[in-house]
Structure formats: C-alpha cells, structure tokens
Design a protein around this motif. Structure first.
Motif: not given
Length: 139
Positions: A14-19, A61-66, A71-75, A88-93
C-alpha cells in the motif's frame, strides 16, 4: 508479470504510487545482501495504483521511517511462507536522522556528528519541527 512469493521476509504494501524508490533509499535497502523486488504501479482496488516492495530475507527495518512517509503503508511479515504479522503504521513521535533541517543557522547544519532530531508537533497535519531550532520540516 510474475514475482515469486517469499519464504521468510516482508512485503511493504500500500505504498503510494511512485514512492517506492524514496523508501528504498531511506531504508538503505541497497545494502541488503538478499533479493529485493520493487513493483511499481500495481493495480489496486483501494488505491487505483500502488507500489510494493518485497524483501526476501528476515531483516530489521525502521518502521518509523515508513510511518513518517505514509501511515497507510502496511508491512506483512512472512515466516515459512505464511503471513504471521500485519503491521499498520502511525506517525512517529520523534525522527532521528531521517530529515534534514533547512535552517542554515541550525546547529545540525553547522556542526557535524549531531543527530538531526525532529519531533511531531501537530499530529493532525503531520507537522514535525527541529528539536534544536524549532524550524518546521516539510512545508
């Protein structure tokens, strides 16, 4: 096109196209000694088009970078050919050495060896500010 399934590793979906290339570079996937497949512009019912990265190895891998990128990316974590975890990811603090401060007078641009630290200051807008000079990242 046929991309084989993986036995042990992960699928970043679920990576945005081109990212996908931005993610490839930020995660430094070129340093891995395993197969990495980048699928660009894959058809998606939910997104229209999306990118996918498959890593055929059990790596860290560093999930915070993702989460920072999107935040819509899934691993999906794969073990012995079976999906064992879907993250499911969230914005890191806090982000360390991911973004660079654009303030030319910031200590991180003047002094070498200082970690570039950004803190999440507005979760709704995904706004980060430099921990040293409070310059806003990503206008």
């Amino acid at each position: 096109m046929n991309i084989d399934s993986i036995k042990n590793g992960m699928v970043i979906d679920h990576i945005a196209s081109g990212k996908s290339m931005e993610i490839y570079e930020l995660l430094q996937l070129e340093k891995l000694d395993c197969q990495v497949a980048i699928i660009k512009n894959a058809q998606s019912r939910k997104m229209g088009k999306k990118d996918i990265i498959k890593i055929d190895s059990d790596v860290s891998i560093d999930f915070e970078i993702l989460g920072y990128i999107d935040t819509d990316i899934t691993v999906n974590i794969i073990k012995n050919g079976v999906l064992v975890e879907k993250r499911h990811l969230s914005l890191p603090e806090k982000l360390v050495n991911v973004i660079t401060c654009k303030n030319p007078r910031c200590i991180t641009t003047v002094e070498q060896g200082i970690d570039r630290i950004f803190k999440l200051t507005n979760k709704e807008n995904g706004e980060y500010r430099c921990a040293y000079c409070e310059t806003k990242a990503k206008e």
